[in-house]
Design a protein around this motif. Structure first.
Motif, mmCIF file in Angstrom:
data_model
loop_
_atom_site.group_PDB
_atom_site.id
_atom_site.type_symbol
_atom_site.label_atom_id
_atom_site.label_comp_id
_atom_site.label_asym_id
_atom_site.label_seq_id
_atom_site.Cartn_x
_atom_site.Cartn_y
_atom_site.Cartn_z
ATOM 1 N N GLN A 1 2.364 5.233 -6.241
ATOM 2 C CA GLN A 1 2.209 5.566 -7.370
ATOM 3 C C GLN A 1 1.179 6.513 -7.996
ATOM 4 N N GLY A 2 -0.216 6.610 -6.871
ATOM 5 C CA GLY A 2 -1.440 7.009 -7.081
ATOM 6 C C GLY A 2 -1.982 6.065 -7.035
ATOM 7 N N LEU A 3 -3.172 6.058 -5.678
ATOM 8 C CA LEU A 3 -4.176 4.758 -5.942
ATOM 9 C C LEU A 3 -4.558 5.141 -7.147
ATOM 10 N N TYR A 4 -5.204 3.402 -7.206
ATOM 11 C CA TYR A 4 -5.401 3.038 -8.858
ATOM 12 C C TYR A 4 -7.082 3.521 -8.663
ATOM 13 N N ARG A 5 -7.391 4.624 -10.174
ATOM 14 C CA ARG A 5 -8.992 5.003 -10.569
ATOM 15 C C ARG A 5 -9.696 4.119 -11.558
ATOM 16 N N GLU A 6 -11.092 3.713 -11.434
ATOM 17 C CA GLU A 6 -11.375 3.730 -12.064
ATOM 18 C C GLU A 6 -13.053 4.039 -11.857
ATOM 19 N N TYR A 7 -13.578 3.736 -13.606
ATOM 20 C CA TYR A 7 -14.755 4.425 -13.794
ATOM 21 C C TYR A 7 -15.869 3.804 -12.713
ATOM 22 N N GLU A 8 -16.836 4.465 -12.232
ATOM 23 C CA GLU A 8 -18.285 3.525 -12.010
ATOM 24 C C GLU A 8 -19.126 4.359 -12.292
ATOM 25 N N GLU A 9 -20.193 3.246 -12.657
ATOM 26 C CA GLU A 9 -21.594 4.056 -13.532
ATOM 27 C C GLU A 9 -22.723 4.816 -12.451
ATOM 28 N N PHE B 1 -7.393 -7.499 -13.601
ATOM 29 C CA PHE B 1 -6.360 -7.096 -13.378
ATOM 30 C C PHE B 1 -5.592 -6.731 -14.828
ATOM 31 N N HIS B 2 -4.456 -5.068 -15.068
ATOM 32 C CA HIS B 2 -4.035 -5.375 -16.231
ATOM 33 C C HIS B 2 -3.295 -4.198 -16.232
ATOM 34 N N ARG B 3 -2.523 -3.727 -17.324
ATOM 35 C CA ARG B 3 -1.350 -3.024 -17.318
ATOM 36 C C ARG B 3 -1.219 -1.713 -15.854
ATOM 37 N N ASN B 4 -3.089 -1.074 -15.970
ATOM 38 C CA ASN B 4 -2.124 0.474 -15.275
ATOM 39 C C ASN B 4 -3.085 -0.499 -13.644
ATOM 40 N N ASN B 5 -3.657 -1.838 -13.050
ATOM 41 C CA ASN B 5 -3.730 -2.373 -11.845
ATOM 42 C C ASN B 5 -3.121 -3.373 -11.648
ATOM 43 N N ARG B 6 -1.905 -3.584 -12.119
ATOM 44 C CA ARG B 6 -1.220 -4.947 -11.822
ATOM 45 C C ARG B 6 -1.167 -5.268 -10.239
ATOM 46 N N ASN B 7 -0.419 -4.106 -9.676
ATOM 47 C CA ASN B 7 -0.052 -4.072 -8.340
ATOM 48 C C ASN B 7 -1.280 -4.270 -7.190
ATOM 49 N N TYR B 8 -2.794 -4.155 -7.660
ATOM 50 C CA TYR B 8 -3.328 -4.447 -6.894
ATOM 51 C C TYR B 8 -3.633 -5.704 -6.946
ATOM 52 N N ASN C 1 -9.983 -0.710 -4.237
ATOM 53 C CA ASN C 1 -9.567 0.473 -2.813
ATOM 54 C C ASN C 1 -10.507 0.441 -1.841
ATOM 55 N N ARG C 2 -11.613 -0.184 -2.057
ATOM 56 C CA ARG C 2 -12.652 -0.383 -0.665
ATOM 57 C C ARG C 2 -12.329 -1.505 0.454
ATOM 58 N N VAL C 3 -11.929 -2.426 -0.192
ATOM 59 C CA VAL C 3 -10.965 -3.566 -0.053
ATOM 60 C C VAL C 3 -10.469 -3.349 1.132
ATOM 61 N N LEU C 4 -9.429 -2.384 -0.308
ATOM 62 C CA LEU C 4 -7.760 -2.441 0.635
ATOM 63 C C LEU C 4 -8.424 -1.912 2.281
ATOM 64 N N LYS C 5 -9.638 -0.317 2.552
ATOM 65 C CA LYS C 5 -9.265 0.195 3.228
ATOM 66 C C LYS C 5 -10.413 -0.268 4.566
ATOM 67 N N VAL D 1 0.370 -1.372 -0.088
ATOM 68 C CA VAL D 1 -0.071 0.004 0.732
ATOM 69 C C VAL D 1 0.769 1.042 -0.127
ATOM 70 N N SER D 2 1.768 1.702 0.744
ATOM 71 C CA SER D 2 3.337 2.226 0.921
ATOM 72 C C SER D 2 3.551 2.494 -0.529
ATOM 73 N N TYR D 3 3.871 2.010 -1.722
ATOM 74 C CA TYR D 3 4.596 2.006 -2.346
ATOM 75 C C TYR D 3 3.113 2.185 -3.738
ATOM 76 N N GLN D 4 1.668 1.927 -4.234
ATOM 77 C CA GLN D 4 0.682 2.073 -4.191
ATOM 78 C C GLN D 4 0.107 3.711 -4.016
ATOM 79 N N LEU D 5 0.230 4.484 -2.737
ATOM 80 C CA LEU D 5 0.263 5.831 -2.721
ATOM 81 C C LEU D 5 1.373 6.437 -2.974
#
Length: 354
Positions: A57-65, A156-163, A107-111, A51-55
């Motif tokens: 890099q910036g938390l992953y953002r995804e589209y929500e309907e 998971f893909h290139r933009n969120n592989r750390n997750y 991110n909800r799971v992580l928190k 999580v420290s590393y991801q912070l």
């Protein structure tokens, strides 16, 4: 306590590093030097680093309907809602649109998992303090009921592989225990994940031979295979599938490894101890059917138990209808170099390599 049952906590970390190769990335390398008193501190340590590393890099953002009544059109018009507004004389358009947000499922799971670990006194105090410092960065993210998480729904893909690693650790924590909720409080009870450890042990054995031997020795393969029944009439109706945990192959030799993780490695009947009958029947069926399928190749089988603290442990070799079947135990309560030596010894004994 530096052990979980009969396993050194550090060895769980080493096994996970074969199951989840991202644990070998530089961000996690310091974990190898850290002492872990219990399983909670191990998983909390992995999450803390990740999580420290991801912070950074910036938390992953995804589209929500989202669906809202708006004064101007945004996205797609939702006609039933729009018509309802017209009938109520509201000059609003109901729109469906996608919004980029950090308040997504992962991110909800992580928190939620981090919040639970911060409250859990089985995690050492210093580590809880470091996790607590990470939580403010999740201020805009919602807490969830972890029992409702659809783990297989994450992609998971290139933009969120750390997750991928972070979600795997969270899943182990959640599915390795029975979550209880009372008066709004969520907490992780006593951690009991023998089923998860059994799967980790199986995948560790497979990936150890894949990663340590396939590149080094051309022609050597390690995989989980499906064995076909040797049938006279070809009728496979209602026959169970035979899926091996680990099949090692090189040249004209095949070794079928069946990983076993039990509290008791021998069965007892009328004060007499013996090998687990169903395990012996299973490995015998695997070996004989594979031998029939492979023709001239030499096929052997091995039941490889994770060692327990019992006085009598399985260590035997049998010759059954022309095939070699052995039963051994792997001591996970010793330094990992000893585990490596045992596994390498199996490859050397059966294939002359290692």
């Amino acid at each position: 306590m530096t052990r979980y049952g009969n396993i050194l906590i550090k060895n769980i970390y080493y096994m996970l590093s074969y199951v989840l190769p991202d644990l070998r990335r530089s961000v996690y390398l310091d974990l190898e030097k850290e002492p872990f008193d219990n399983i909670y501190s191990l998983f909390a340590g992995i999450l803390e680093k990740g999580v420290s590393y991801q912070l950074k890099q910036g938390l992953y953002r995804e589209y929500e309907e989202k669906r809202e009544d708006m004064a101007a059109v945004r996205g797609r018009i939702y006609m039933p809602g729009t018509m309802g507004n017209r009938m109520r004389c509201r000059r609003l358009v109901t729109c469906d649109y996608d919004e980029l947000t950090v308040d997504g499922p992962m991110n909800r799971v992580l928190k939620t998992v981090l919040a639970e670990l911060v409250r859990d006194r089985r995690v050492d105090k210093e580590r809880r303090a470091r996790l607590k410092k990470e939580l403010p960065f999740f201020a805009s993210i919602s807490l969830i009921d972890l029992r409702q998480v659809r783990w297989d729904g994450f992609h998971f893909h290139r933009n969120n592989r750390n997750y991928e690693l972070l979600m795997a650790i969270c899943r182990l924590l959640v599915e390795g225990s029975i979550l209880t909720t009372g008066e709004g409080a969520r907490h992780l009870p006593t951690f009991d994940f023998e089923d998860e450890l059994s799967r980790i042990y199986e995948k560790f054995l497979l990936n150890y031979y894949k990663q340590e031997y396939e590149r080094k020795y051309p022609g050597f393969t390690a995989g989980a295979r499906t064995i076909n029944w040797d049938l006279d009439d070809g009728n496979r109706d209602l026959l169970p599938s035979m899926n091996t945990d680990v099949t090692l192959s090189m040249g004209d030799k095949i070794l079928i490894l069946d990983a076993k993780f039990y509290q008791h490695t021998l069965q007892e009947h009328h004060d007499n101890q013996s090998q687990h009958s169903h395990n012996m029947y299973q490995i015998f069926a695997y070996v004989k059917n594979e031998a029939a399928n492979e023709g001239e190749k030499t096929v052997a089988g091995m039941l490889l138990y994770a060692r327990t603290d019992e006085e009598v442990l399985p260590d035997a070799e049998y010759r059954m209808s022309g095939n070699r079947i052995s039963v051994k135990s792997l001591d996970l309560n010793r330094d990992f170099s000893e585990i490596r030596r045992t596994l390498n010894g199996i490859a050397e004994e059966y294939f002359g390599i290692g």
